[in-house]
Design a protein around this motif. Structure first.
Motif, PDB file in Angstrom:
ATOM      1  N   VAL A 336     -13.819  -8.450  -2.796  1.00  0.00           N
ATOM      2  CA  VAL A 336     -13.203  -7.511  -3.580  1.00  0.00           C
ATOM      3  C   VAL A 336     -11.665  -7.655  -3.449  1.00  0.00           C
ATOM      4  O   VAL A 336     -10.914  -7.566  -2.355  1.00  0.00           O
ATOM      5  CB  VAL A 336     -13.545  -6.200  -3.056  1.00  0.00           C
ATOM      6  CG1 VAL A 336     -12.920  -5.003  -4.001  1.00  0.00           C
ATOM      7  CG2 VAL A 336     -14.976  -6.038  -3.141  1.00  0.00           C
ATOM      8  N   TRP A 337     -11.099  -7.728  -4.465  1.00  0.00           N
ATOM      9  CA  TRP A 337      -9.528  -7.931  -4.489  1.00  0.00           C
ATOM     10  C   TRP A 337      -8.868  -6.421  -4.153  1.00  0.00           C
ATOM     11  O   TRP A 337      -9.620  -5.452  -4.473  1.00  0.00           O
ATOM     12  CB  TRP A 337      -9.088  -8.223  -5.963  1.00  0.00           C
ATOM     13  CG  TRP A 337      -7.675  -8.592  -6.067  1.00  0.00           C
ATOM     14  CD1 TRP A 337      -6.416  -7.911  -6.325  1.00  0.00           C
ATOM     15  CD2 TRP A 337      -7.151  -9.974  -5.498  1.00  0.00           C
ATOM     16  NE1 TRP A 337      -5.278  -8.482  -6.235  1.00  0.00           N
ATOM     17  CE2 TRP A 337      -5.677  -9.766  -5.720  1.00  0.00           C
ATOM     18  CE3 TRP A 337      -7.716 -11.238  -5.281  1.00  0.00           C
ATOM     19  CZ2 TRP A 337      -4.895 -11.079  -5.561  1.00  0.00           C
ATOM     20  CZ3 TRP A 337      -7.008 -12.172  -5.100  1.00  0.00           C
ATOM     21  CH2 TRP A 337      -5.569 -12.205  -5.119  1.00  0.00           C
ATOM     22  N   THR A 338      -7.992  -6.622  -3.492  1.00  0.00           N
ATOM     23  CA  THR A 338      -7.368  -5.246  -3.220  1.00  0.00           C
ATOM     24  C   THR A 338      -5.548  -5.328  -3.763  1.00  0.00           C
ATOM     25  O   THR A 338      -5.129  -6.141  -3.746  1.00  0.00           O
ATOM     26  CB  THR A 338      -6.964  -4.916  -1.616  1.00  0.00           C
ATOM     27  OG1 THR A 338      -6.477  -5.941  -1.073  1.00  0.00           O
ATOM     28  CG2 THR A 338      -8.503  -5.158  -1.133  1.00  0.00           C
ATOM     29  N   ILE A 339      -5.222  -3.797  -3.965  1.00  0.00           N
ATOM     30  CA  ILE A 339      -3.991  -3.796  -4.334  1.00  0.00           C
ATOM     31  C   ILE A 339      -3.409  -2.690  -3.294  1.00  0.00           C
ATOM     32  O   ILE A 339      -3.791  -1.685  -3.178  1.00  0.00           O
ATOM     33  CB  ILE A 339      -3.689  -3.223  -5.718  1.00  0.00           C
ATOM     34  CG1 ILE A 339      -4.295  -4.234  -6.898  1.00  0.00           C
ATOM     35  CG2 ILE A 339      -2.239  -2.854  -5.877  1.00  0.00           C
ATOM     36  CD1 ILE A 339      -4.283  -3.499  -8.224  1.00  0.00           C
ATOM     37  N   VAL A 340      -2.495  -3.357  -2.467  1.00  0.00           N
ATOM     38  CA  VAL A 340      -2.079  -2.702  -1.273  1.00  0.00           C
ATOM     39  C   VAL A 340      -0.615  -2.520  -1.277  1.00  0.00           C
ATOM     40  O   VAL A 340       0.474  -3.188  -1.622  1.00  0.00           O
ATOM     41  CB  VAL A 340      -2.515  -3.063   0.165  1.00  0.00           C
ATOM     42  CG1 VAL A 340      -4.155  -3.258   0.128  1.00  0.00           C
ATOM     43  CG2 VAL A 340      -1.975  -4.557   0.403  1.00  0.00           C
ATOM     44  N   THR A 341      -0.035  -1.491  -0.479  1.00  0.00           N
ATOM     45  CA  THR A 341       1.281  -1.233  -0.278  1.00  0.00           C
ATOM     46  C   THR A 341       1.688  -1.974   0.790  1.00  0.00           C
ATOM     47  O   THR A 341       0.795  -2.295   1.921  1.00  0.00           O
ATOM     48  CB  THR A 341       1.799   0.150   0.016  1.00  0.00           C
ATOM     49  OG1 THR A 341       0.875   0.952   0.550  1.00  0.00           O
ATOM     50  CG2 THR A 341       2.224   0.835  -1.337  1.00  0.00           C
ATOM     51  N   ASP A 342       2.880  -2.484   1.096  1.00  0.00           N
ATOM     52  CA  ASP A 342       3.409  -3.107   2.335  1.00  0.00           C
ATOM     53  C   ASP A 342       3.640  -2.173   3.513  1.00  0.00           C
ATOM     54  O   ASP A 342       4.777  -1.904   3.597  1.00  0.00           O
ATOM     55  CB  ASP A 342       4.559  -3.976   1.886  1.00  0.00           C
ATOM     56  CG  ASP A 342       4.976  -4.974   3.196  1.00  0.00           C
ATOM     57  OD1 ASP A 342       4.216  -4.988   4.170  1.00  0.00           O
ATOM     58  OD2 ASP A 342       6.092  -5.734   2.856  1.00  0.00           O
ATOM     59  N   ALA A 343       2.600  -1.765   4.079  1.00  0.00           N
ATOM     60  CA  ALA A 343       2.664  -0.489   4.848  1.00  0.00           C
ATOM     61  C   ALA A 343       2.286  -0.872   6.346  1.00  0.00           C
ATOM     62  O   ALA A 343       0.841  -0.642   6.512  1.00  0.00           O
ATOM     63  CB  ALA A 343       1.671   0.451   4.235  1.00  0.00           C
ATOM     64  N   GLY A 344       2.995  -1.499   6.958  1.00  0.00           N
ATOM     65  CA  GLY A 344       2.512  -1.676   8.596  1.00  0.00           C
ATOM     66  C   GLY A 344       1.658  -2.410   8.780  1.00  0.00           C
ATOM     67  O   GLY A 344       1.476  -3.394   8.287  1.00  0.00           O
ATOM     68  N   GLY A 345       0.542  -2.012   9.655  1.00  0.00           N
ATOM     69  CA  GLY A 345      -0.640  -2.937  10.086  1.00  0.00           C
ATOM     70  C   GLY A 345      -1.740  -3.107   8.718  1.00  0.00           C
ATOM     71  O   GLY A 345      -2.477  -3.962   8.942  1.00  0.00           O
TER      72      GLY A 345
END
Length: 423
Positions: A336-345
Motif C-alpha cells: 500500500v502506497w503511503t503519503i507521509v510527512t517528514d516527521a522523525g522516526g
C-alpha cells in the motif's frame, strides 16, 4: 502463579493490554510478550491497568490472555490530578506488592501513563534489572507529543522549560515533573527506542547514550494469501486514514486538501478507533469532504489484512515527529502506497518515490493536496522496496538478546550495546 518455575521471569508493564488493545505501543507490548513466552522460553507476567467501573480503585484483578498471566490494577483514569498521572503513590504501593509476589528476574516497561513513572523506583529498590522502552515523548513533554498550546509541533530538540511555560498551566509543577521523570528514566539499566530519531532526541535531553539502544518496532507481515485478495480499483482511488480527528495526526490537513481538489474519484476510508472506547469519531466535521467517505470499525492485528486489502493509499500527514509510525510500515509491507510527512522516526523506512511520497512536516496543506492530486490524476504507484522493514520476529530476537544479557550480566558491560543498536 508459581514462583518456583525454572524459567527466567520477565515482568512486562504497559498501561493497556488485551482485551484493551489501544494504541501502537500496546500492540508492541503484546507482540513482544507473546514472542518472549512462545519462542524464547520466558515466563511472562504482565502488569497493566483495567477500567471497570464496578471495581474499587486500586483493586487488583488477575486474568489470562494469549496464555500469559495478567495482573490488572484499577486506576481512576478520569479523576487524576496533574501530579497523580506521573507520581502515583497508591499505584506504587500496589505495584510493590505485585513485585514481591511475582519476584521477576527482570522488568521490561513500556508506556505507563496513569500508572505513574515513580513505580519504576519500586523495581530498582528491589535490585531488579530494569529495561524501559520509550515509545513517545511523555517522559520529556507534559503534553506527550510536543504539540504546543497552538496545536503545532514545538520543534524543540533540547527541551527549554522557559519555552514550555507558555504551554502549561503550572510551570513550577512542570519543572518538578521534568526533573522527576528524567531522573527516574535514567535509573533504568537500559533504554530502548523504536527509531534512531527518538533515541537521539532523548540523548540530547540528558539520557546517557551508553544506555540507549534502538530496538526497531516489528511489523506483523501479511498473510500468505494477502496479495491474492488485495484488489486495486482502477481510476477510483481508496484512501485510508487511521489517525482520528484533531491536529496531531493531520486530519485537518486532509480536510483542507480534499476540499481544494476538484476531482472526486476517490473514497476516504476512516478507521473509527473511537469505538474501542465506546465512542465514535464519525460525527466530527473533519470528514466533510466532496468525495465518498466511509467509516470502518477498528481493526486488530488479526484482521488488519482486511483493512489494508481495501485501500490503495494510506494518508499519514502526522504533525508531530513520530517515534516510529507502525501503521505506515504495516501499509508499505502490504504493497500500500503511503503519503507521509517528514516527521522523525516515521520516515526512517520510507524511500520517497520508491515506497511512499514524503512531504514536508508543515501546516501548509498544499503539499498534501499536490501529492493526492498527483495520484488522482496519474494513478497509483507501485511499492518497490520494503525488504528493510523489521517484522515482529526481528524485534523479538533482538529484544530477547537484550533482556538475556541485561539479566545475566546485570548490565555491567555496555560493549554489546553498539552491536545491538541496529538490526
Amino acid at each position: 502463579m508459581d514462583a518456583t518455575v525454572s524459567k527466567n521471569r520477565v515482568l512486562v508493564g504497559n498501561v493497556f493490554f488485551s482485551p484493551t488493545s489501544f494504541g501502537g505501543a500496546t500492540v508492541i507490548a503484546e507482540n513482544m510478550a507473546i514472542e518472549l513466552k512462545n519462542n524464547y522460553g520466558w515466563d511472562v507476567i504482565v502488569v497493566t491497568t483495567i477500567d471497570d467501573p464496578a471495581l474499587p480503585t486500586y483493586c487488583v484483578r488477575r486474568y489470562s490472555t494469549y496464555g500469559i498471566d495478567i495482573i490488572g490494577i484499577k486506576v481512576p483514569e478520569f479523576h487524576f490530578d496533574k501530579v497523580g498521572s506521573w507520581h502515583n503513590e497508591q499505584f506504587n504501593r500496589v505495584f510493590g506488592h505485585v513485585l514481591d509476589l511475582v519476584k521477576p528476574d527482570i522488568a521490561h516497561i513500556h508506556c505507563i501513563q496513569n500508572m505513574g513513572a515513580t513505580c519504576l523506583q519500586e523495581i530498582k529498590s528491589r535490585r531488579i534489572p530494569l529495561v524501559t522502552t520509550v515509545h513517545d515523548c511523555w517522559w520529556i513533554c507534559e503534553r506527550q507529543f510536543m504539540i504546543n498550546s497552538m496545536g503545532h509541533y514545538c520543534h524543540q530538540e533540547k527541551i527549554d522549560l522557559n519555552i514550555c511555560r507558555h504551554c502549561v498551566a503550572d510551570i513550577t509543577m512542570t519543572r518538578r515533573r521534568f526533573r522527576t521523570l528524567t531522573n527516574v528514566l535514567q535509573e533504568s539499566d537500559l533504554l530502548l527506542f523504536p527509531s534512531k530519531f527518538h533515541r537521539d532526541l532523548h540523548v540530547a535531553n540528558g539520557i546517557p547514550s551508553d544506555k540507549c539502544i534502538v530496538n526497531k518496532n516489528g511489523v506483523k507481515p501479511p498473510s500468505p494469501d494477502f496479495f491474492k485478495k488485495r484488489k486495486v480499483e482502477g481510476e477510483f482511488i481508496r484512501f485510508g486514514f487511521v489517525g482520528g480527528p484533531g491536529p496531531i495526526k493531520g486530519s485537518i490537513l486532509i480536510n483542507k486538501a480534499l476540499n481544494e481538489i476538484e476531482l472526486t474519484n476517490y473514497e476516504l476510508k476512516v478507521v473509527d478507533a473511537g469505538q474501542t472506547r465506546s465512542e465514535t469519531w464519525a460525527n466530527d466535521p473533519t470528514w466533510d469532504v466532496p468525495g465518498k467517505v466511509s467509516f470502518i470499525p477498528p481493526y486488530t492485528q488479526e484482521n488488519m489484512d482486511d483493512f489494508f486489502s481495501e485501500i490503495d493509499v494510506l494518508l499519514f500527514p502526522s504533525q508531530w515527529k513520530e517515534s516510529f509510525g507502525l501503521t505506515v510500515r504495516e501499509a508499505m509491507i502490504r504493497g500500500v502506497w503511503t503519503i507521509v510527512t517528514d516527521a522523525g522516526g516515521l520516515t526512517e523506512d520510507c524511500i520517497d518515490g520508491q515506497n511512499s511520497t514524503v512531504i514536508p512536516l508543515s501546516q501548509d496543506h498544499s503539499y498534501l493536496r499536490e501529492a493526492i492530486e498527483n495520484i488522482l490524476e496519474n494513478g497509483l504507484n507501485e511499492v518497490k522496496e520494503v525488504s528493510h522493514i523489521s517484522v515482529i520476529s526481528d524485534q523479538a530476537k533482538q529484544l530477547n538478546s537484550i533482556l538475556s544479557k541485561a539479566f545475566t550480566n546485570q548490565v555491567e558491560s555496555v560493549n554489546y550495546i553498539e552491536d545491538l543498536e541496529c538490526l
